[in-house]
Design a protein around this motif. Structure first.
Motif, PDB file in Angstrom:
ATOM      1  N   GLY A 225       3.829  -5.371  -0.311  1.00  0.00           N
ATOM      2  CA  GLY A 225       4.492  -6.642  -0.077  1.00  0.00           C
ATOM      3  C   GLY A 225       3.772  -7.756  -0.808  1.00  0.00           C
ATOM      4  N   PHE A 226       4.524  -8.796  -1.196  1.00  0.00           N
ATOM      5  CA  PHE A 226       3.915  -9.948  -1.870  1.00  0.00           C
ATOM      6  C   PHE A 226       4.763 -11.186  -1.667  1.00  0.00           C
ATOM      7  CE2 PHE A 226       6.397  -7.592  -5.059  1.00  0.00           C
ATOM      8  CZ  PHE A 226       7.246  -8.572  -5.564  1.00  0.00           C
ATOM      9  N   TRP A 227       4.121 -12.336  -1.873  1.00  0.00           N
ATOM     10  CA  TRP A 227       4.741 -13.648  -1.686  1.00  0.00           C
ATOM     11  C   TRP A 227       4.448 -14.487  -2.922  1.00  0.00           C
ATOM     12  CZ3 TRP A 227       1.961 -10.732   1.510  1.00  0.00           C
ATOM     13  CH2 TRP A 227       2.544 -10.345   2.720  1.00  0.00           C
ATOM     14  N   ILE A 228       5.468 -15.058  -3.532  1.00  0.00           N
ATOM     15  CA  ILE A 228       5.304 -15.884  -4.732  1.00  0.00           C
ATOM     16  C   ILE A 228       5.628 -17.328  -4.350  1.00  0.00           C
ATOM     17  CG2 ILE A 228       5.965 -16.261  -7.132  1.00  0.00           C
ATOM     18  CD1 ILE A 228       6.990 -13.367  -7.174  1.00  0.00           C
ATOM     19  N   TYR A 229       4.660 -18.200  -4.521  1.00  0.00           N
ATOM     20  CA  TYR A 229       4.788 -19.607  -4.139  1.00  0.00           C
ATOM     21  C   TYR A 229       5.083 -20.459  -5.376  1.00  0.00           C
ATOM     22  CZ  TYR A 229       2.669 -18.110   0.254  1.00  0.00           C
ATOM     23  OH  TYR A 229       2.407 -17.464   1.447  1.00  0.00           O
ATOM     24  N   ASP A 230       6.347 -20.874  -5.511  1.00  0.00           N
ATOM     25  CA  ASP A 230       6.743 -21.771  -6.607  1.00  0.00           C
ATOM     26  C   ASP A 230       6.332 -21.276  -7.986  1.00  0.00           C
ATOM     27  OD1 ASP A 230       8.143 -23.686  -5.200  1.00  0.00           O
ATOM     28  OD2 ASP A 230       6.408 -24.984  -4.883  1.00  0.00           O
ATOM     29  N   GLU A 231       6.191 -20.009  -8.173  1.00  0.00           N
ATOM     30  CA  GLU A 231       5.766 -19.431  -9.455  1.00  0.00           C
ATOM     31  C   GLU A 231       4.416 -19.973  -9.922  1.00  0.00           C
ATOM     32  OE1 GLU A 231       8.746 -19.197 -12.463  1.00  0.00           O
ATOM     33  OE2 GLU A 231      10.372 -18.802 -11.044  1.00  0.00           O
ATOM     34  N   ARG A 232       3.575 -20.424  -8.959  1.00  0.00           N
ATOM     35  CA  ARG A 232       2.235 -20.893  -9.305  1.00  0.00           C
ATOM     36  C   ARG A 232       1.155 -20.010  -8.688  1.00  0.00           C
ATOM     37  NH1 ARG A 232       0.672 -23.068  -4.553  1.00  0.00           N
ATOM     38  NH2 ARG A 232       2.356 -23.869  -3.249  1.00  0.00           N
ATOM     39  N   ARG A 233       1.536 -19.171  -7.689  1.00  0.00           N
ATOM     40  CA  ARG A 233       0.559 -18.323  -7.015  1.00  0.00           C
ATOM     41  C   ARG A 233       1.271 -17.139  -6.377  1.00  0.00           C
ATOM     42  NH1 ARG A 233      -3.500 -21.358  -3.508  1.00  0.00           N
ATOM     43  NH2 ARG A 233      -4.629 -21.228  -5.486  1.00  0.00           N
ATOM     44  N   VAL A 234       0.624 -15.975  -6.451  1.00  0.00           N
ATOM     45  CA  VAL A 234       1.102 -14.777  -5.759  1.00  0.00           C
ATOM     46  C   VAL A 234       0.045 -14.362  -4.748  1.00  0.00           C
ATOM     47  CG1 VAL A 234       1.848 -12.374  -5.982  1.00  0.00           C
ATOM     48  CG2 VAL A 234       2.326 -13.999  -7.824  1.00  0.00           C
ATOM     49  N   VAL A 235       0.481 -14.033  -3.536  1.00  0.00           N
ATOM     50  CA  VAL A 235      -0.414 -13.475  -2.523  1.00  0.00           C
ATOM     51  C   VAL A 235       0.043 -12.051  -2.229  1.00  0.00           C
ATOM     52  CG1 VAL A 235      -1.284 -13.655  -0.163  1.00  0.00           C
ATOM     53  CG2 VAL A 235      -0.907 -15.733  -1.519  1.00  0.00           C
ATOM     54  N   VAL A 236      -0.877 -11.106  -2.385  1.00  0.00           N
ATOM     55  CA  VAL A 236      -0.605  -9.686  -2.169  1.00  0.00           C
ATOM     56  C   VAL A 236      -1.524  -9.203  -1.062  1.00  0.00           C
ATOM     57  CG1 VAL A 236      -0.426  -7.410  -3.230  1.00  0.00           C
ATOM     58  CG2 VAL A 236      -0.149  -9.477  -4.643  1.00  0.00           C
ATOM     59  N   GLU A 237      -0.962  -8.533  -0.084  1.00  0.00           N
ATOM     60  CA  GLU A 237      -1.754  -8.100   1.060  1.00  0.00           C
ATOM     61  C   GLU A 237      -2.079  -6.621   0.970  1.00  0.00           C
ATOM     62  OE1 GLU A 237      -0.811  -7.786   5.751  1.00  0.00           O
ATOM     63  OE2 GLU A 237      -0.704  -9.809   4.897  1.00  0.00           O
ATOM     64  N   ASP A 238      -3.358  -6.282   1.227  1.00  0.00           N
ATOM     65  CA  ASP A 238      -3.783  -4.899   1.300  1.00  0.00           C
ATOM     66  C   ASP A 238      -4.607  -4.719   2.569  1.00  0.00           C
ATOM     67  OD1 ASP A 238      -4.147  -2.236   0.610  1.00  0.00           O
ATOM     68  OD2 ASP A 238      -4.527  -2.704  -1.501  1.00  0.00           O
ATOM     69  N   TRP A 239      -5.078  -3.496   2.826  1.00  0.00           N
ATOM     70  CA  TRP A 239      -5.799  -3.237   4.063  1.00  0.00           C
ATOM     71  C   TRP A 239      -7.117  -3.986   4.147  1.00  0.00           C
ATOM     72  CZ3 TRP A 239      -3.095  -1.605   7.840  1.00  0.00           C
ATOM     73  CH2 TRP A 239      -2.050  -0.706   7.657  1.00  0.00           C
ATOM     74  N   ALA A 252       4.076 -13.430 -13.580  1.00  0.00           N
ATOM     75  CA  ALA A 252       5.244 -12.916 -14.301  1.00  0.00           C
ATOM     76  C   ALA A 252       5.523 -11.458 -13.935  1.00  0.00           C
ATOM     77  CB  ALA A 252       5.034 -13.049 -15.803  1.00  0.00           C
ATOM     78  N   THR A 253       4.465 -10.670 -13.747  1.00  0.00           N
ATOM     79  CA  THR A 253       4.644  -9.266 -13.373  1.00  0.00           C
ATOM     80  C   THR A 253       5.313  -9.143 -12.011  1.00  0.00           C
ATOM     81  OG1 THR A 253       2.723  -8.531 -14.660  1.00  0.00           O
ATOM     82  CG2 THR A 253       3.446  -7.100 -12.848  1.00  0.00           C
ATOM     83  N   TYR A 254       4.848  -9.915 -11.035  1.00  0.00           N
ATOM     84  CA  TYR A 254       5.426  -9.840  -9.696  1.00  0.00           C
ATOM     85  C   TYR A 254       6.857 -10.365  -9.671  1.00  0.00           C
ATOM     86  CZ  TYR A 254       1.188  -8.102  -7.573  1.00  0.00           C
ATOM     87  OH  TYR A 254       0.132  -7.307  -7.231  1.00  0.00           O
ATOM     88  N   LEU A 255       7.150 -11.363 -10.491  1.00  0.00           N
ATOM     89  CA  LEU A 255       8.533 -11.833 -10.576  1.00  0.00           C
ATOM     90  C   LEU A 255       9.445 -10.752 -11.150  1.00  0.00           C
ATOM     91  CD1 LEU A 255       8.091 -15.514 -11.774  1.00  0.00           C
ATOM     92  CD2 LEU A 255       9.234 -14.781  -9.669  1.00  0.00           C
ATOM     93  N   ARG A 256       8.944 -10.006 -12.155  1.00  0.00           N
ATOM     94  CA  ARG A 256       9.740  -8.914 -12.716  1.00  0.00           C
ATOM     95  C   ARG A 256      10.000  -7.836 -11.665  1.00  0.00           C
ATOM     96  NH1 ARG A 256       6.392  -9.517 -17.195  1.00  0.00           N
ATOM     97  NH2 ARG A 256       5.237  -7.608 -16.712  1.00  0.00           N
ATOM     98  N   VAL A 257       8.972  -7.514 -10.910  1.00  0.00           N
ATOM     99  CA  VAL A 257       9.134  -6.516  -9.844  1.00  0.00           C
ATOM    100  C   VAL A 257      10.200  -6.975  -8.857  1.00  0.00           C
ATOM    101  CG1 VAL A 257       8.020  -5.431  -7.857  1.00  0.00           C
ATOM    102  CG2 VAL A 257       6.798  -5.575 -10.040  1.00  0.00           C
ATOM    103  N   TRP A 258      10.102  -8.237  -8.423  1.00  0.00           N
ATOM    104  CA  TRP A 258      11.063  -8.760  -7.445  1.00  0.00           C
ATOM    105  C   TRP A 258      12.489  -8.695  -7.991  1.00  0.00           C
ATOM    106  CZ3 TRP A 258      14.750 -12.458  -6.478  1.00  0.00           C
ATOM    107  CH2 TRP A 258      15.047 -12.702  -5.129  1.00  0.00           C
ATOM    108  N   ASN A 259      12.651  -9.090  -9.247  1.00  0.00           N
ATOM    109  CA  ASN A 259      13.991  -9.087  -9.838  1.00  0.00           C
ATOM    110  C   ASN A 259      14.538  -7.672 -10.009  1.00  0.00           C
ATOM    111  OD1 ASN A 259      14.674 -11.885 -10.179  1.00  0.00           O
ATOM    112  ND2 ASN A 259      13.086 -12.009 -11.751  1.00  0.00           N
ATOM    113  N   MET A 260      13.656  -6.702 -10.266  1.00  0.00           N
ATOM    114  CA  MET A 260      14.093  -5.309 -10.353  1.00  0.00           C
ATOM    115  C   MET A 260      14.537  -4.792  -8.985  1.00  0.00           C
ATOM    116  SD  MET A 260      11.135  -3.946 -12.964  1.00  0.00           S
ATOM    117  CE  MET A 260      11.724  -2.281 -13.220  1.00  0.00           C
ATOM    118  N   LEU A 261      13.782  -5.124  -7.942  1.00  0.00           N
ATOM    119  CA  LEU A 261      14.145  -4.705  -6.590  1.00  0.00           C
ATOM    120  C   LEU A 261      15.422  -5.399  -6.120  1.00  0.00           C
ATOM    121  CD1 LEU A 261      10.556  -4.742  -5.074  1.00  0.00           C
ATOM    122  CD2 LEU A 261      12.012  -2.714  -5.315  1.00  0.00           C
ATOM    123  N   ARG A 262      15.597  -6.636  -6.528  1.00  0.00           N
ATOM    124  CA  ARG A 262      16.762  -7.424  -6.116  1.00  0.00           C
ATOM    125  C   ARG A 262      18.071  -6.751  -6.510  1.00  0.00           C
ATOM    126  NH1 ARG A 262      19.767 -11.925  -8.378  1.00  0.00           N
ATOM    127  NH2 ARG A 262      20.330 -13.417  -6.748  1.00  0.00           N
TER     128      ARG A 262
END
Length: 285
Positions: A225-239, A252-262
């Motif tokens: 899971g991840f959260w993209i804040y205004d395309e200025r920061r990504v927060v990714v949670e792990d254990w 940009a990588t996380y935005l591509r992932v999100w758009n692929m999943l969308r």
């Protein structure tokens, strides 16, 4: 552990070594410095910190600066620590005072964000959780991390954050893997109420909610899971930690992932129907 993180930790270690070697009274050995620092210190710990194999706490950095005769170096060392801990934030450190400070830090990010883009594969996102569901999730995480229990304060902070769903000018783009709405991280009755809540927010003008069904054809596998804040920061949670990523390539990588999943998600009535089917399986009677 990321290469950038390790390089930053090694750079901090070099700064520590330089202070030890330039002590005003003459060069200190690792053993002598450990003796000055006290009973919790060993020559091995000094070596690990200097070689970037261990991360010092803020208190340890202050003690090091004083023990080497360079108290003026404290602020610089703390700035180095902050610069890379802002990217990898261990749960052990973050939860030292409980979950409420973590929730407040996330709320500060939300408050300055107009477009929040979320992918969640294991839980209903905090922005859409009921208080009962959040309580069970936070309690389980506190059990895992053996952290102080401030669950009710943390729940209140998380739920207050949802006021943004009703503020004009904000946009929440949320994708959820179907597995997240099956996950019994709470009693079935709590999950059923949570699914009611999820169905009820579909149609809000601030919310774009999609669910990726198990049966959907996928362009990319449903990872963290991840959260993209205004395309200025990504927060990714792990254990072990959260990753806070600010560089443009990672965003940009996380935005591509999100758009692929969308492309695999269902929305509107189709999403509501999927939620209803899952709800019936949770509480068949």
């Amino acid at each position: 552990m990321s290469t950038d993180y390790q390089q930053a930790r090694e750079a901090l270690g070099l700064s520590l070594r330089e202070l030890r070697l330039t002590a005003p009274g003459g060069r200190l050995t690792g053993e002598l410095l450990a003796e000055r620092l006290g009973s919790n210190w060993t020559k091995s710990k000094v070596s690990k910190l200097e070689n970037g194999r261990q991360t010092a706490t803020a208190d340890e950095l202050q003690a090091w600066a004083e023990a080497t005769g360079h108290p003026e170096a404290r602020d610089g060392l703390l700035a180095q620590l902050r610069s890379f801990e802002s990217h990898i934030r261990s749960w052990r450190r973050q939860l030292a005072s409980g979950h409420r400070p973590v929730q407040e830090a996330i709320t500060a990010e939300h408050d300055r964000t107009r477009v929040l883009t979320i992918w969640e594969n294991v839980l209903v996102p905090g922005m859409l959780q009921t208080a009962d569901y959040a309580r069970h999730v936070l309690t389980r995480h506190a059990n895992l991390m053996q952290s102080p229990r401030d669950t009710e304060d943390a729940v209140r902070t998380r739920i207050r954050r949802q006021e943004g769903l009703y503020e004009p000018g904000r946009k929440y783009r949320i994708l959820i893997w179907e597995g997240a709405i099956h996950s019994l991280v709470c009693p079935p009755s709590v999950l059923a109420a949570q699914l009611d809540r999820l169905a009820s927010v579909i149609g809000l003008d601030t919310l774009e909610l999609g669910i990726v069904p198990f049966t959907a054809s996928l362009e990319i596998y449903p990872g963290n899971g991840f959260w993209i804040y205004d395309e200025r920061r990504v927060v990714v949670e792990d254990w072990h930690a959260e990753l806070w990523l600010d560089d443009t390539d990672s965003i940009a990588t996380y935005l591509r992932v999100w758009n692929m999943l969308r492309k695999s998600a269902v929305y509107g009535t189709d999403a509501q129907n999927l939620i209803t089917r899952v709800q019936r399986s949770v509480c068949p009677h």
